[in-house]
Design a protein around this motif. Structure first.
Motif, PDB file in Angstrom:
ATOM      1  N   PRO A  52      12.332  14.072  13.083  1.00 23.42           N
ATOM      2  CA  PRO A  52      12.927  12.999  13.891  1.00 23.42           C
ATOM      3  C   PRO A  52      11.876  11.998  14.347  1.00 23.42           C
ATOM      4  O   PRO A  52      10.832  12.377  14.884  1.00 23.42           O
ATOM      5  N   GLY A  53      12.155  10.729  14.095  1.00 27.82           N
ATOM      6  CA  GLY A  53      11.264   9.668  14.533  1.00 27.82           C
ATOM      7  C   GLY A  53      10.000   9.512  13.717  1.00 27.82           C
ATOM      8  O   GLY A  53       9.122   8.729  14.080  1.00 27.82           O
ATOM      9  N   LYS A  54       9.893  10.240  12.612  1.00 27.15           N
ATOM     10  CA  LYS A  54       8.687  10.167  11.785  1.00 27.15           C
ATOM     11  C   LYS A  54       9.034   9.728  10.372  1.00 27.15           C
ATOM     12  O   LYS A  54      10.184   9.797   9.947  1.00 27.15           O
ATOM     13  N   LEU A  86       5.947  26.825  11.892  1.00 27.51           N
ATOM     14  CA  LEU A  86       5.557  26.281  13.183  1.00 27.51           C
ATOM     15  C   LEU A  86       6.643  25.340  13.686  1.00 27.51           C
ATOM     16  O   LEU A  86       7.385  24.767  12.873  1.00 27.51           O
ATOM     17  N   PRO A  87       6.732  25.131  14.979  1.00 22.69           N
ATOM     18  CA  PRO A  87       7.731  24.179  15.481  1.00 22.69           C
ATOM     19  C   PRO A  87       7.592  22.791  14.841  1.00 22.69           C
ATOM     20  O   PRO A  87       8.604  22.111  14.628  1.00 22.69           O
ATOM     21  N   GLU A  88       6.374  22.406  14.516  1.00 19.74           N
ATOM     22  CA  GLU A  88       6.175  21.086  13.900  1.00 19.74           C
ATOM     23  C   GLU A  88       6.646  21.025  12.457  1.00 19.74           C
ATOM     24  O   GLU A  88       6.624  19.961  11.839  1.00 19.74           O
ATOM     25  N   ASP A  89       7.067  22.143  11.899  1.00 20.21           N
ATOM     26  CA  ASP A  89       7.681  22.138  10.564  1.00 20.21           C
ATOM     27  C   ASP A  89       9.163  21.760  10.632  1.00 20.21           C
ATOM     28  O   ASP A  89       9.810  21.604   9.587  1.00 20.21           O
ATOM     29  N   THR A  90       9.680  21.629  11.829  1.00 22.36           N
ATOM     30  CA  THR A  90      11.072  21.239  11.994  1.00 22.36           C
ATOM     31  C   THR A  90      11.312  19.862  11.398  1.00 22.36           C
ATOM     32  O   THR A  90      10.623  18.896  11.737  1.00 22.36           O
ATOM     33  N   ALA A  91      12.276  19.778  10.483  1.00 22.54           N
ATOM     34  CA  ALA A  91      12.547  18.524   9.777  1.00 22.54           C
ATOM     35  C   ALA A  91      13.741  18.723   8.849  1.00 22.54           C
ATOM     36  O   ALA A  91      14.175  19.858   8.626  1.00 22.54           O
ATOM     37  N   VAL A  92      14.227  17.617   8.307  1.00 20.04           N
ATOM     38  CA  VAL A  92      15.136  17.691   7.171  1.00 20.04           C
ATOM     39  C   VAL A  92      14.271  17.733   5.917  1.00 20.04           C
ATOM     40  O   VAL A  92      13.380  16.888   5.742  1.00 20.04           O
ATOM     41  N   TYR A  93      14.528  18.703   5.078  1.00 21.80           N
ATOM     42  CA  TYR A  93      13.764  18.870   3.847  1.00 21.80           C
ATOM     43  C   TYR A  93      14.618  18.389   2.672  1.00 21.80           C
ATOM     44  O   TYR A  93      15.745  18.856   2.476  1.00 21.80           O
ATOM     45  N   TYR A  94      14.053  17.463   1.917  1.00 23.55           N
ATOM     46  CA  TYR A  94      14.729  16.887   0.762  1.00 23.55           C
ATOM     47  C   TYR A  94      14.053  17.337  -0.521  1.00 23.55           C
ATOM     48  O   TYR A  94      12.822  17.432  -0.590  1.00 23.55           O
ATOM     49  N   CYS A  95      14.862  17.551  -1.528  1.00 25.28           N
ATOM     50  CA  CYS A  95      14.366  17.769  -2.876  1.00 25.28           C
ATOM     51  C   CYS A  95      14.338  16.424  -3.590  1.00 25.28           C
ATOM     52  O   CYS A  95      15.294  15.635  -3.467  1.00 25.28           O
ATOM     53  N   ALA A  96      13.271  16.140  -4.312  1.00 27.99           N
ATOM     54  CA  ALA A  96      13.135  14.867  -5.014  1.00 27.99           C
ATOM     55  C   ALA A  96      12.601  15.114  -6.421  1.00 27.99           C
ATOM     56  O   ALA A  96      11.866  16.082  -6.644  1.00 27.99           O
TER      57      ALA A  96
END
Length: 128
Positions: free
Chosen positions: A41-43, A87-97
């Protein structure tokens, strides 16, 4: 039609593990570079890891080395991302490309966020 479908995201505690899957179909080129990009979020989007469907050579962003492992199963048309010691900083939406493999995979994968084909993403949340 080219399709990438991610699965395997979810909620996990810090220090835990998850395995993401990317099922691909409709590819017409001989080989592809397929990888994972995440966006917190926000990055901005951040390249995580990448693999060639040909020789299996891999690429990892420096911050992921040692914790994440990418693998492919060409028979199942699937790429996996094993994530350990989350880690908490791994929290994100992960996309396959994905992109057709046109030159050295190590160079291509440094530009993972510019790949042409994308999945819909899967949410990974690391929290206690």
């Amino acid at each position: 039609q080219l399709q990438l479908v991610e699965s395997g995201g979810g909620l996990v505690q810090p220090g835990g593990s998850l395995r993401l899957s990317c099922a691909f179909s409709g590819f017409t080129a001989n080989y592809y570079a397929i990888g994972w990009v995440r966006q917190a979020p926000g990055k901005e989007r951040e390249g995580v890891s990448c693999i060639s469907t040909g020789d299996g050579k891999t690429y990892y962003a420096d911050s992921m080395k040692g914790r994440f492992t990418i693998a492919r199963d060409n028979a199942k048309n699937t790429v996996y991302l094993q994530m350990n010691s989350l880690l908490p900083e791994d929290t994100a939406v992960y996309y396959c490309a994905a992109d057709p493999l046109t030159y050295n995979v190590a160079i291509m994968c440094r530009h993972l966020t510019d790949f042409a084909y994308w999945g819909q993403g899967t949410q990974v949340t690391v929290s206690s």
